[in-house]
Design a protein around this motif. Structure first.
Motif, PDB file in Angstrom:
ATOM      1  N   GLY A   1      54.714   2.608  -1.650  1.00  0.00           N
ATOM      2  CA  GLY A   1      55.258   3.062  -2.917  1.00  0.00           C
ATOM      3  C   GLY A   1      54.746   4.431  -3.329  1.00  0.00           C
ATOM      4  O   GLY A   1      55.346   5.102  -4.168  1.00  0.00           O
TER       5      GLY A   1
ATOM      6  N   GLU B   1      59.310   1.288  -6.644  1.00  0.00           N
ATOM      7  CA  GLU B   1      58.696   2.460  -6.026  1.00  0.00           C
ATOM      8  C   GLU B   1      59.082   2.587  -4.559  1.00  0.00           C
ATOM      9  O   GLU B   1      59.274   3.693  -4.046  1.00  0.00           O
ATOM     10  N   ASP B   2      59.195   1.440  -3.876  1.00  0.00           N
ATOM     11  CA  ASP B   2      59.532   1.479  -2.459  1.00  0.00           C
ATOM     12  C   ASP B   2      60.956   1.976  -2.223  1.00  0.00           C
ATOM     13  O   ASP B   2      61.230   2.643  -1.220  1.00  0.00           O
TER      14      ASP B   2
ATOM     15  N   LEU C   1      54.236   1.513 -13.129  1.00  0.00           N
ATOM     16  CA  LEU C   1      54.791   0.387 -12.395  1.00  0.00           C
ATOM     17  C   LEU C   1      54.192   0.253 -11.016  1.00  0.00           C
ATOM     18  O   LEU C   1      54.309  -0.800 -10.388  1.00  0.00           O
ATOM     19  N   GLY C   2      53.561   1.301 -10.524  1.00  0.00           N
ATOM     20  CA  GLY C   2      53.018   1.284  -9.169  1.00  0.00           C
ATOM     21  C   GLY C   2      51.531   1.555  -9.136  1.00  0.00           C
ATOM     22  O   GLY C   2      50.813   1.340 -10.109  1.00  0.00           O
TER      23      GLY C   2
ATOM     24  N   MET D   1      56.130  -3.076  -3.573  1.00  0.00           N
ATOM     25  CA  MET D   1      56.406  -2.638  -4.950  1.00  0.00           C
ATOM     26  C   MET D   1      57.863  -2.192  -4.971  1.00  0.00           C
ATOM     27  O   MET D   1      58.167  -1.027  -4.702  1.00  0.00           O
TER      28      MET D   1
ATOM     29  N   SER E   1      60.811  -8.467   0.382  1.00  0.00           N
ATOM     30  CA  SER E   1      59.601  -7.864  -0.169  1.00  0.00           C
ATOM     31  C   SER E   1      58.360  -8.646   0.251  1.00  0.00           C
ATOM     32  O   SER E   1      57.459  -8.873  -0.547  1.00  0.00           O
TER      33      SER E   1
ATOM     34  N   TYR F   1      49.813   2.330   0.869  1.00  0.00           N
ATOM     35  CA  TYR F   1      50.744   1.899  -0.166  1.00  0.00           C
ATOM     36  C   TYR F   1      52.040   2.693  -0.015  1.00  0.00           C
ATOM     37  O   TYR F   1      52.104   3.866  -0.380  1.00  0.00           O
TER      38      TYR F   1
END
Length: 424
Positions: free
Chosen positions: A371, A325-326, A421-422, A322, A316, A369
């Protein structure tokens, strides 16, 4: 022996009413309403029920965790659980709806080497905040309420468009399944939030349907309007252009209407990008704002490859990592090519294939992003078609179980994970 000449089969001539006979009465408005309810009611109900289930789970998880209370309002914090739905991009849309764009639109170098966000409102296309402002002035709602109203209404418009496209290819039942998939798809949390995905998807779906039904001028106007909603509308412009040129080449149409649509379609996105460039004194100004303030730039897929080679082995250390999410994003990214192949095997109209493939490639070739990739790929509604055609064979109890379970799960992966969370 002579035989009477045979006549070629054809439609029976319409009976001509005798002179003095009154023309047939127009359908009663109540009958029209009843027919519309029968035709469109199940579509709206399917989407609405599944979406409400996922939305309720999302709100429950958000309230149970309570971590939104510790955040700045711009990033999802607030007095109420639902404030998170107007955070991040939603905050910027609200500012534009209230105050318009920064008059200078000048990039301002920051201490970190990035451009500060003070002059970066131009990164957000104007259609959605304009609709928010109009609804706010008409209804008296604030920017948040107006934004949610616009998104929810257009999510149902998108559902109708997705149903129209899918039903034309696989029948009414398949259209209902596609609408259900739109309600539970990864990233679908943005459909009922202060985000522009619902507006753009609605315009894209109906533009594709207009092409499929050869309403070229309607398709051109809808594509032009979509170009005022999101920069990814360039893929819709290209899809319309390919479909229009095919129609002319195959002599399915006259030249005038398809080419007029092709000429109208790019004016929205080109006009806005040109306006930003003119105001900044730099014709590449929009791309510089995206890169400098948001680290969004076209990188030929290097960032996507970095994520795809890091997440599976537990690393990571890439940009905007993230993990949760990723993981969802990687699954979506790998699923799209499979569904695209299945879509192509159905031999759908070219506009659907071109729009889907180019939209996918555009997202994959951009640093952003990761995520959020499930949200970025949410407008790729043609991917629902092969799944819907396969799932239409299921009986209603089985369909309800599959889509209902997905709706419950979407409260987490398409709602809580994305927004709390993201970075939605």
């Amino acid at each position: 022996m002579t035989t009477a000449p045979t006549s070629q089969a054809g439609p029976a001539p319409s009976p001509v009413p005798p002179p003095g006979t009154a023309p047939p009465a127009a359908p009663d408005p109540r009958e029209r309403l009843r027919r519309a309810a029968v035709r469109y009611g199940p579509v709206l109900a399917t989407y609405g029920v599944l979406k409400l289930v996922g939305f309720a789970v999302f709100m429950y998880l958000l309230d149970s965790a309570g971590d939104f209370r510790e955040k700045h309002p711009r990033f999802g914090g607030g007095a109420h659980t639902w404030d998170v739905l107007g955070s991040w991009d939603g905050w910027w849309y609200q500012q534009i709806a209230l105050h318009g764009y920064d008059p200078a639109l000048e990039p301002i170098p920051g201490a970190t080497g990035l451009i500060t966000l003070e002059g970066n409102s131009a990164a957000f296309f104007p259609l959605y905040p304009a609709l928010m402002r109009m609804v706010s002035e008409v209804t008296g709602l604030g920017p948040y309420g107006a934004g949610m109203t616009v998104s929810v209404v257009f999510s149902f418009v998108a559902a109708l468009g997705i149903h129209a496209v899918t039903a034309r290819l696989g029948g009414y039942r398949a259209g209902l399944v596609a609408v259900g998939l739109w309600a539970v798809w990864p990233g679908s949390g943005a459909e009922w939030a202060v985000y522009s995905e619902s507006v753009y998807t609605a315009l894209a779906a109906w533009a594709c349907y207009a092409v499929m039904t050869r309403h070229w001028l309607t398709a051109g106007v809808l594509t032009f309007t979509a170009g005022l909603a999101r920069p990814t509308a360039v893929t819709l412009v290209a899809a319309l252009a390919v479909a229009g040129l095919f129609a002319v080449w195959r002599r399915e149409e006259g030249i005038r209407r398809p080419l007029t649509a092709v000429a109208i379609a790019p004016l929205g996105v080109a006009g806005y990008l040109g306006w930003v460039g003119y105001r900044m004194g730099d014709w590449g100004g929009y791309n510089k704002l995206q890169d400098g303030a948001w680290a969004h730039k076209f990188d030929w897929g290097r960032h996507t490859l970095d994520v795809l080679t890091s997440v599976p082995v537990g690393h990571s250390d890439y940009l905007f990592a993230m993990p949760f999410e990723d993981i969802i994003g990687v699954g979506v990214v790998l699923l799209v090519p499979v569904l695209t192949v299945l879509l192509i095997r159905l031999r759908p109209p070219a506009v659907l294939v071109v729009y889907t493939v180019l939209s996918y490639l555009m997202v994959m070739a951009t640093q952003q992003y990761f995520g959020n990739v499930s949200r970025y790929l949410l407008p790729l509604f043609p991917l629902f078609v092969p799944l819907a055609l396969a799932m239409r064979r299921l009986k209603w109890p089985s369909l309800a179980a599959v889509l209902g379970t997905a709706a419950l799960a979407s409260g987490s992966y398409a709602g809580y994970v994305l927004f709390e969370l993201g970075v939605p």
